[in-house]
Each structure stands twice: as structure tokens, then as C-alpha cells.
Write a protein that holds these residues in place. Sequence first.
Motif, mmCIF file in Angstrom:
data_model
loop_
_atom_site.group_PDB
_atom_site.id
_atom_site.type_symbol
_atom_site.label_atom_id
_atom_site.label_comp_id
_atom_site.label_asym_id
_atom_site.label_seq_id
_atom_site.Cartn_x
_atom_site.Cartn_y
_atom_site.Cartn_z
ATOM 1 N N HIS A 28 -13.304 47.178 -16.762
ATOM 2 C CA HIS A 28 -13.401 46.188 -17.839
ATOM 3 C C HIS A 28 -13.162 46.851 -19.191
ATOM 4 C CE1 HIS A 28 -15.056 42.657 -19.975
ATOM 5 N NE2 HIS A 28 -14.903 42.021 -18.823
ATOM 6 N N ARG A 29 -12.726 46.056 -20.166
ATOM 7 C CA ARG A 29 -12.531 46.610 -21.498
ATOM 8 C C ARG A 29 -13.844 46.713 -22.267
ATOM 9 N NH1 ARG A 29 -8.750 45.537 -24.469
ATOM 10 N NH2 ARG A 29 -7.292 44.699 -22.949
ATOM 11 N N THR A 30 -14.954 46.284 -21.672
ATOM 12 C CA THR A 30 -16.264 46.509 -22.294
ATOM 13 C C THR A 30 -17.098 47.422 -21.390
ATOM 14 O OG1 THR A 30 -17.167 44.437 -21.356
ATOM 15 C CG2 THR A 30 -16.202 44.327 -23.561
ATOM 16 N N ALA A 31 -18.040 46.868 -20.635
ATOM 17 C CA ALA A 31 -19.004 47.687 -19.895
ATOM 18 C C ALA A 31 -18.764 47.596 -18.390
ATOM 19 C CB ALA A 31 -20.428 47.237 -20.221
ATOM 20 N N THR A 32 -18.351 48.722 -17.806
ATOM 21 C CA THR A 32 -18.163 48.820 -16.359
ATOM 22 C C THR A 32 -19.165 49.819 -15.799
ATOM 23 O OG1 THR A 32 -15.787 48.393 -16.569
ATOM 24 C CG2 THR A 32 -16.538 49.381 -14.510
ATOM 25 N N LEU A 126 -14.853 55.667 -22.870
ATOM 26 C CA LEU A 126 -15.826 56.724 -22.638
ATOM 27 C C LEU A 126 -16.394 56.543 -21.233
ATOM 28 C CD1 LEU A 126 -17.622 59.089 -23.669
ATOM 29 C CD2 LEU A 126 -19.290 57.346 -24.372
ATOM 30 N N ILE A 127 -16.214 57.571 -20.393
ATOM 31 C CA ILE A 127 -16.752 57.532 -19.042
ATOM 32 C C ILE A 127 -17.962 58.456 -18.995
ATOM 33 C CG2 ILE A 127 -16.289 58.011 -16.611
ATOM 34 C CD1 ILE A 127 -13.398 57.264 -17.100
ATOM 35 N N VAL A 128 -19.137 57.882 -18.753
ATOM 36 C CA VAL A 128 -20.399 58.620 -18.796
ATOM 37 C C VAL A 128 -20.843 58.922 -17.369
ATOM 38 C CG1 VAL A 128 -22.776 58.630 -19.641
ATOM 39 C CG2 VAL A 128 -21.029 57.335 -20.884
ATOM 40 N N ASP A 129 -20.884 60.192 -17.014
ATOM 41 C CA ASP A 129 -21.275 60.604 -15.671
ATOM 42 C C ASP A 129 -22.428 61.601 -15.789
ATOM 43 O OD1 ASP A 129 -21.405 61.120 -12.991
ATOM 44 O OD2 ASP A 129 -19.385 61.937 -12.790
ATOM 45 N N ASN A 130 -23.650 61.115 -15.751
ATOM 46 C CA ASN A 130 -24.140 59.844 -15.246
ATOM 47 C C ASN A 130 -25.349 59.395 -16.037
ATOM 48 O OD1 ASN A 130 -26.604 61.101 -13.994
ATOM 49 N ND2 ASN A 130 -25.010 62.165 -12.851
ATOM 50 N N LEU A 157 -19.723 49.909 -27.557
ATOM 51 C CA LEU A 157 -18.966 48.710 -27.178
ATOM 52 C C LEU A 157 -18.653 47.863 -28.402
ATOM 53 C CD1 LEU A 157 -20.930 47.600 -23.972
ATOM 54 C CD2 LEU A 157 -18.790 48.869 -24.076
ATOM 55 N N ASN A 158 -19.606 47.800 -29.330
ATOM 56 C CA ASN A 158 -19.405 47.013 -30.549
ATOM 57 C C ASN A 158 -18.294 47.591 -31.425
ATOM 58 O OD1 ASN A 158 -21.516 45.400 -29.694
ATOM 59 N ND2 ASN A 158 -23.041 46.372 -31.015
ATOM 60 N N GLU A 159 -17.963 48.873 -31.205
ATOM 61 C CA GLU A 159 -16.858 49.521 -31.927
ATOM 62 C C GLU A 159 -15.558 49.457 -31.124
ATOM 63 O OE1 GLU A 159 -16.966 50.517 -34.915
ATOM 64 O OE2 GLU A 159 -19.121 50.625 -35.347
ATOM 65 N N ASP A 160 -15.554 48.624 -30.064
ATOM 66 C CA ASP A 160 -14.374 48.439 -29.199
ATOM 67 C C ASP A 160 -14.031 49.694 -28.401
ATOM 68 O OD1 ASP A 160 -13.991 45.762 -29.916
ATOM 69 O OD2 ASP A 160 -12.833 46.327 -31.682
ATOM 70 N N ILE A 161 -15.032 50.499 -28.102
ATOM 71 C CA ILE A 161 -14.858 51.611 -27.179
ATOM 72 C C ILE A 161 -15.377 51.160 -25.816
ATOM 73 C CG2 ILE A 161 -15.521 53.992 -26.609
ATOM 74 C CD1 ILE A 161 -15.921 54.457 -29.618
ATOM 75 N N ALA A 162 -14.498 51.084 -24.824
ATOM 76 C CA ALA A 162 -14.918 50.698 -23.483
ATOM 77 C C ALA A 162 -15.788 51.801 -22.894
ATOM 78 C CB ALA A 162 -13.706 50.450 -22.601
ATOM 79 N N VAL A 163 -16.838 51.409 -22.166
ATOM 80 C CA VAL A 163 -17.752 52.373 -21.557
ATOM 81 C C VAL A 163 -17.781 52.157 -20.048
ATOM 82 C CG1 VAL A 163 -20.132 53.222 -21.406
ATOM 83 C CG2 VAL A 163 -19.188 52.525 -23.630
ATOM 84 N N VAL A 164 -17.546 53.230 -19.301
ATOM 85 C CA VAL A 164 -17.698 53.227 -17.842
ATOM 86 C C VAL A 164 -18.887 54.129 -17.535
ATOM 87 C CG1 VAL A 164 -16.649 53.769 -15.623
ATOM 88 C CG2 VAL A 164 -15.222 52.887 -17.498
ATOM 89 N N LEU A 165 -19.920 53.560 -16.931
ATOM 90 C CA LEU A 165 -21.163 54.285 -16.686
ATOM 91 C C LEU A 165 -21.323 54.538 -15.188
ATOM 92 C CD1 LEU A 165 -23.864 55.382 -17.768
ATOM 93 C CD2 LEU A 165 -24.795 53.060 -17.603
ATOM 94 N N VAL A 166 -21.449 55.801 -14.809
ATOM 95 C CA VAL A 166 -21.653 56.177 -13.412
ATOM 96 C C VAL A 166 -23.159 56.242 -13.146
ATOM 97 C CG1 VAL A 166 -21.235 57.918 -11.636
ATOM 98 C CG2 VAL A 166 -19.488 57.465 -13.387
ATOM 99 N N HIS A 167 -23.590 55.635 -12.028
ATOM 100 C CA HIS A 167 -25.024 55.528 -11.763
ATOM 101 C C HIS A 167 -25.262 55.523 -10.251
ATOM 102 C CE1 HIS A 167 -29.176 54.693 -12.360
ATOM 103 N NE2 HIS A 167 -29.128 53.426 -12.036
ATOM 104 N N HIS A 168 -26.530 55.563 -9.890
ATOM 105 C CA HIS A 168 -26.918 55.572 -8.480
ATOM 106 C C HIS A 168 -27.215 54.151 -7.989
ATOM 107 C CE1 HIS A 168 -27.159 59.894 -8.526
ATOM 108 N NE2 HIS A 168 -28.019 59.878 -9.527
ATOM 109 N N ALA A 169 -27.020 53.951 -6.687
ATOM 110 C CA ALA A 169 -27.451 52.708 -6.045
ATOM 111 C C ALA A 169 -28.826 52.929 -5.451
ATOM 112 C CB ALA A 169 -26.464 52.305 -4.949
ATOM 113 N N GLY A 170 -29.562 51.834 -5.274
ATOM 114 C CA GLY A 170 -30.851 51.928 -4.594
ATOM 115 C C GLY A 170 -30.647 52.107 -3.105
ATOM 116 N N LYS A 171 -31.752 52.322 -2.394
ATOM 117 C CA LYS A 171 -31.675 52.395 -0.943
ATOM 118 C C LYS A 171 -32.720 51.461 -0.356
ATOM 119 C CE LYS A 171 -34.603 56.562 -0.716
ATOM 120 N NZ LYS A 171 -34.654 57.969 -0.320
#
Length: 349
Positions: A28-32, A126-130, A157-171
Motif C-alpha cells: 500500500h502507499r500508506t501503511a502495510t 520506509l521498510i521497518v524490520d521489525n 505517513l502524514n508526510e507521504d512516506i509509505a511505511v512497511v512494518l515487519v512483525h510477528h504473527a500470534g500462535k
Amino acid sequence: MSYDFGIKKLAEVTPSNETPFLIEGLVHRTATMIYGRPKAGKSFVALSAAMALGEGTEWLGREVEQRTTLLWALDPGQEDETLQRFKTANGSDTSHLYITGVRPEDTDEWWAEFTDILLANGVDVLIVDNLSALLGRGSYNNDSDVRPALGRLQALLNEDIAVVLVHHAGKFNEEQGSQKSPMGSTAIEAWGRHFVQVTDDQELRILRVYGNNTPEKELGIALNFNGEGDDGAFVTLIGEEETVAMSAEHDELVARAKARWDSRKDKQKKQGRSPEQKAKADRNRGTDHASQIKAYMSKSPGDWIKQGTITASVPGNSAVLKSALDAMVGNGSLETKTQGRSNLYRLAS
């Protein structure tokens, strides 16, 4: 109506021709958010997408426009590890993909300077890991730890910088999170606009994609850790299909919804939770309370007893017991009077 502050009739809005995605249906061009269990390959998927964005090359069958992309590698040693993966996948020297391993500080001043640097260098993505590493000592289970960090990402995001955030899934059966959702505070999932869940089935990886701007779908990919891929670094597309009938015919959609409703009602009935069963149980509980109240008050026949003494001595919720007392007064089983601020009851003579 006044038309200040951008207020207009919805019918008069001019639709935007801009796609909501940087990579159609995937980023997405905003928050993925890209999330999955450990070793599922989410960091490889994120790096593959980052390389496609930085180079402007196709990814999983989608055209990609070159973007200035910054990979924020926050785990210890991740910067060197990512460089090795980039070289293994024959990353291009002309790529607009950058990397930093700088640790964030928990101050508004630091984040303001960081944002200025991103804007000055024309960073689009910006891709944030993690997320766990971004929080530092904080916990992603606590709203108080999560919300400030997500708020700072929202400022980007408000500055039009797309953010991709890497995170964990639950179990399964984990305290917070489930196998199908991002782990931790509900604020995390609320932040995202688009989600890519990565799960593994031996050689096959499944990307479950869902969000506000696309029907839910699954993509099957082969993930080659040696860097080779027919549809991007590390990745080869095996197949994809929609898993939610957003485009289904109306009658089909209604039929499926009715089937779900009937199944839900049948399950409630088998578990004794249907509205009729609940009502009957409530009536039974009311009768039991009346019998219990009568048995308790029979120990002191003719005495006036305070409501608080009764509700403290007879098992049950005080509000339910009060309803039972009112019912017993109504049917003549009890007499009542007030004394100061107290309601008193005794068995009817």
C-alpha cells in the motif's frame, strides 16, 4: 450547509485516479504490515519487495515504479546480513534501495530530525524490520508501549512516506494474538491499512493478502533462500486466487451469508446458548432464587429483613436477587416496607 473546511456533497466528489498501491494489491502507499511466525520468511519477502521498489522491476507479476526505499534493519547484525542477501540475489548497483541500522531514540526531537532526513533525501518508502526491535524495551502487548511508536510511524505517513512494518504473527492459544492476526495490542492491527501474512507449508509459502482496498486473496510462492526467483529476488509465483467473494453475484453472497447464519444458530443451540435456551435458563434461575430466598427467610418467620442482608446471604447476583424479591412482592409471597434508606422484606402471613 456551509461549504467551509472541505465539506461537500459526496456525489460532487471528484474521484482520484491514483491507485492506493505502490505494488498493486500487495504494498500500500500508506501503511502495510508483513507478518508471520519466526522462520516463515517474512524478512525475505520484505527484502524482495524492497529490491523491486528500489530497482523498479516487476514483483510477483505486478509492474513496479522505481521508488527511493530505505530498509530500517533493527535487529543486531541485520545490516550485514541484509547486505549479504542483497548480493546473493544479485542486487543492482543502480538500485535506489538504502539501509540503516541506527537505533531510534524515544524523543520527539530525534524523530523530527529523522523525518527531516528522510524528506531531504526523497525517501518514498520506509521498510521497518521489525516492530519488536523498534520498541526496544517496550512490549508489543501493551498499548502504552505500542501507541507512541505507531504514532511516530503515522507522522511519517502524514508526510507521504509509505511505511512497511515487519512483525510477528500470534500462535494458537497465545495470550495475545492468533495464528491469523498480528501479535500483540489491537492498536497494531488498527494501524495497518493493508496486510500480508506469510505462512509456510514446507517448500510452499502462502501470502494471505487483505486490507481496506482489495479483496482477500492468497498467493502461493516458492521462496529460494539462494536468491533466485522468476518473479523477484528469492520469489517465484506459483498461483493466486481470491478467497473472499467480494466480486460474487449478489444471490450467491446472500446464500453464503445465510448458510453461515444457520450454522451459527445451530452451533448456539447445540451448546445451549440460543436465545430461547437462555430465556428458559433465566426463568429457571429466577425460580431457584425465589426458593432460596424463601428458605432463608423461613429461618426467621415474621421478621423484617434488610435487602442487603438477604442478597449477602443468598447465593447469586445482587441485581438478579433484587428482581426475584420484586417478583415475590408482586405475587404476594413477600411483604415490603422502607426504613430510612433500606428496603425491608418478610414472608407474607
